[in-house]
Design an enzyme around this catalytic site. Structure first.
Site, short mmCIF file in Angstrom:
data_model
loop_
_atom_site.label_atom_id
_atom_site.label_comp_id
_atom_site.label_asym_id
_atom_site.label_seq_id
_atom_site.Cartn_x
_atom_site.Cartn_y
_atom_site.Cartn_z
N CYS A 108 -23.88 61.40 52.56
CA CYS A 108 -23.48 62.74 52.91
C CYS A 108 -22.38 62.79 53.71
O CYS A 108 -21.70 63.91 53.78
CB CYS A 108 -24.85 63.56 53.59
SG CYS A 108 -26.02 63.69 52.56
N GLY A 113 -3.42 50.33 67.00
CA GLY A 113 -3.83 50.51 68.23
C GLY A 113 -4.98 51.78 68.50
O GLY A 113 -5.28 52.07 69.56
#
Lengths: 398, 224
Positions: free
Chosen positions: A332, A208
């Site tokens: 990165c 959820g």
């Protein structure tokens, strides 16, 4: 200036109506559902009501709904627990190259430990799994198949119902109950139908935290008759499949969030699709760009674009300075130095994959927000391209 | 040569724990150089004759190109321009390096050759540990440009081949780089790659890298 949060696939804000439903279970009704007294009984009833709500949405039986600590646990429970329970019948497992790490990593671990033999199916350039390829990979010793419902990075929605139907057909032809079919529906929970009978799944992970519900709680749908070797043993909660005191406020919140998402789904999907397609068109107007994922069979809130000659994280930071919050799956951002395994699996070159950005819309996203992103993005890309020594040919997007 | 170990100061910008995270991974200096990059190349036409060095490739996620102009009388760098493809710290590191080599009348080529990523990181107030690898390419590109300057000046005796043996030809990474990474605490291939990117462009060197990591670990930290 208004903050523009376009990272809803990472997580969403909690919906106030969900919070209201949860609050009493933190303070006024604190009891353990396993306790015999009447306060415990009331907690037990709250969990049972939530289970009933979820079963209604999944079109399943109530005892087929198991509450867990989140999508990652649901995935681990299914992809580790089911193959382990059927090891005597075979060791072959099938999955796809674009699964979430919560599916791929445990399966690769089992393979490393020689518990399973793993087939990782490729995807086409839109990130789509071919149902015929699933069937072609099936063997008499195949015990488990796991294909995600919708991809978290590029938004492509897989033909789960079709794959499920093909597996059913194969099982009938070979007079076997195996393999069982699991789907990770964590990104699809808010936007796609979750009827397990229509999807023909035997197990499905739902959570959820992308649909304005709480974090730290999830669902594993597990069809009756499917065995599972538990990962967490203890006090016998959740039919002995997942021990641990129930997270009552979380469970109540998750059920509330799912049912609100169901009520609003049709209208909200239509609204998001219009915004999504406007954003895609606006960003593709920038030279040397490419849409990752399928142009139409994709989550209503997902836009993933590669910008050639620039690196994604630098763009994230420039957008951040403008109050626009997006994400990148590239090197990165993670401990791995490789760009997104999903985008590479669609056949895009390393060069092209490094400059990809994900924009995921939500119910708070407005048309003005989208226009602002479309207005700001060309300048960001231009600024980084001016600084870049790279001027790649469009063949890297072939 | 003793590899320079980063000081505590060089680590200050690191995100040590989520509770200490003030919402940005980078120090103010890094941000400043990232948002207001100094000396990046805007018009290459005036630098056609300048010495140039380039390392990395867009496939690896980082590429840097550096131009320098040198005063032949003093041997000092009078001008440096750059272009960088990479993340925020890669851009900030190159920008800071351009300031360091040109400030105070310019660095001598001799001193510029001794510049190491740790020196740049210190000036930036540190980089997050996982970002260190983004800053290791700039000084290499600078040394390549310095060699190019000597080549153009006909001073072939002054051209210095990278110390150590090149292990990864794509990224110009040597056994010395692996040694420095291990000394810096990288004790697995993944950690060495996080610092140096070795093998990400050309994985064929990875078995040799793994051997070197084992060798330097034993040399400095004793056998396991």
């Amino acid at each position: 200036m208004r903050d523009i949060y376009l990272d809803n696939a990472a997580t969403t804000a909690l919906e106030p109506r969900v919070l209201d439903a949860m609050l009493p279970y933190f303070t006024e009704r604190p009891a353990n559902p396993s306790s015999f007294h009447s306060m415990g009984l009331r907690a037990k009833e709250a969990v049972a009501a939530a289970r009933g709500t979820v079963a209604g949405i999944l079109n399943s039986r109530e005892d087929e709904v198991l509450f867990t600590s989140g999508g990652t646990e649901s995935d681990n429970l299914a992809v580790v627990g089911i193959p382990r329970a059927y090891v005597a019948k075979g060791r072959h497992v099938i999955t796809s190259a674009i699964e979430h790490p919560a599916v791929l990593e445990p399966l690769l671990h089992l393979q490393k430990k020689s518990e399973i033999e793993l087939t990782v199916l490729p995807v086409d350039r839109f990130g789509m799994v071919d149902p015929a390829a699933v069937v072609a990979a099936l063997r008499p010793e195949t015990v488990f198949v796991s294909i995600m419902y919708a991809n978290n990075e590029i938004g492509t929605i897989q033909p789960i119902a079709e794959i499920g139907k093909e597996i059913l057909k194969w099982r009938k032809e070979h007079a076997t109950p195996l393999p069982y079919f699991h789907s990770d529906a964590c990104q699809a929970s808010g936007a796609c139908p979750l009827d397990v009978e229509k999807l023909h799944v035997d197990a499905m992970s739902v959570n959820g935290s992308k649909i304005y519900g709480p974090k730290g709680v999830g669902i594993l749908y597990l069809r009756r008759g499917v065995a599972l070797d538990p990962l967490v043993r203890g006090g016998g909660q959740e039919r002995g499949i997942r021990a641990g005191t129930e997270n009552v406020p979380g469970i109540v919140g998750l059920a509330t969030a799912l049912s609100l998402a169901r009520q609003e789904m049709e209208k909200e999907n239509a609204r998001l699709i219009a915004l999504r397609d406007r954003l895609i068109a606006g960003l593709l107007a920038i030279p040397k760009t490419r849409l990752n994922g399928h142009p139409t069979v994709r989550l209503p809130n997902n836009v993933n674009i590669s910008f050639l000659d620039i690196e994604g994280e630098a763009a994230v930071l420039y957008l951040d300075a403008e109050g626009i919050y997006v994400s990148t799956g590239s090197a990165c951002a993670s401990t791995s130095l490789d760009p997104s395994h999903v985008i590479l699996a669609t056949g895009l070159s390393y060069e092209g994959a490094h400059g990809s950005l994900r924009f995921t819309l939500g119910k708070h996203t407005t048309a003005d927000d989208i226009e602002r992103v479309i207005a700001v993005m060309p300048g960001v890309v231009q600024k980084l391209r001016v600084m870049s020594p790279v001027n790649l040919d469009m063949k890297y997007f072939a | 040569m003793n590899p320079t170990k980063p000081t505590d100061d060089a680590r200050k910008g690191d995100v040590v724990s989520p509770t200490k995270d003030k919402g940005w991974f980078y120090t103010d200096t890094v941000k400043d150089h990232f948002f207001h990059p100094r000396n990046f190349m805007q018009d290459e036409s005036a630098y056609g004759e300048a010495a140039m060095g380039m390392v990395g490739s867009p496939a690896c996620g980082d590429a840097m190109k550096i131009w320098i102009k040198v005063d032949p009388a003093t041997g000092r760098i009078s001008d440096m321009k750059w272009k960088t493809f990479g993340c925020g710290s890669a851009i900030a590191s190159t920008s800071m390096m351009s300031v360091m080599v040109t400030e105070n009348g310019g660095m001598t080529l001799e001193d510029a050759r001794k510049l190491r990523p740790q020196n740049i990181m210190e000036r930036l107030g540190g980089l997050p540990a996982r970002k260190v690898h983004c800053s290791v390419l700039g000084d290499k590109a600078l040394r390549a440009a310095i060699n190019d300057w000597y080549r153009r000046a006909g001073q072939h005796d002054n051209i210095e081949i990278e110390q150590g043996r090149v292990i990864d030809a794509t990224l110009k990474i040597t056994d010395k780089d692996i040694e420095e990474a291990v000394l810096d605490g990288a004790d697995t291939l993944e950690k060495v790659q996080a610092k140096t990117k070795v093998g990400t462009g050309d994985p064929s060197c990875i078995p040799e890298v793994e051997n070197l990591i084992r060798f330097y670990k034993e040399k400095y930290f004793g056998a396991e």
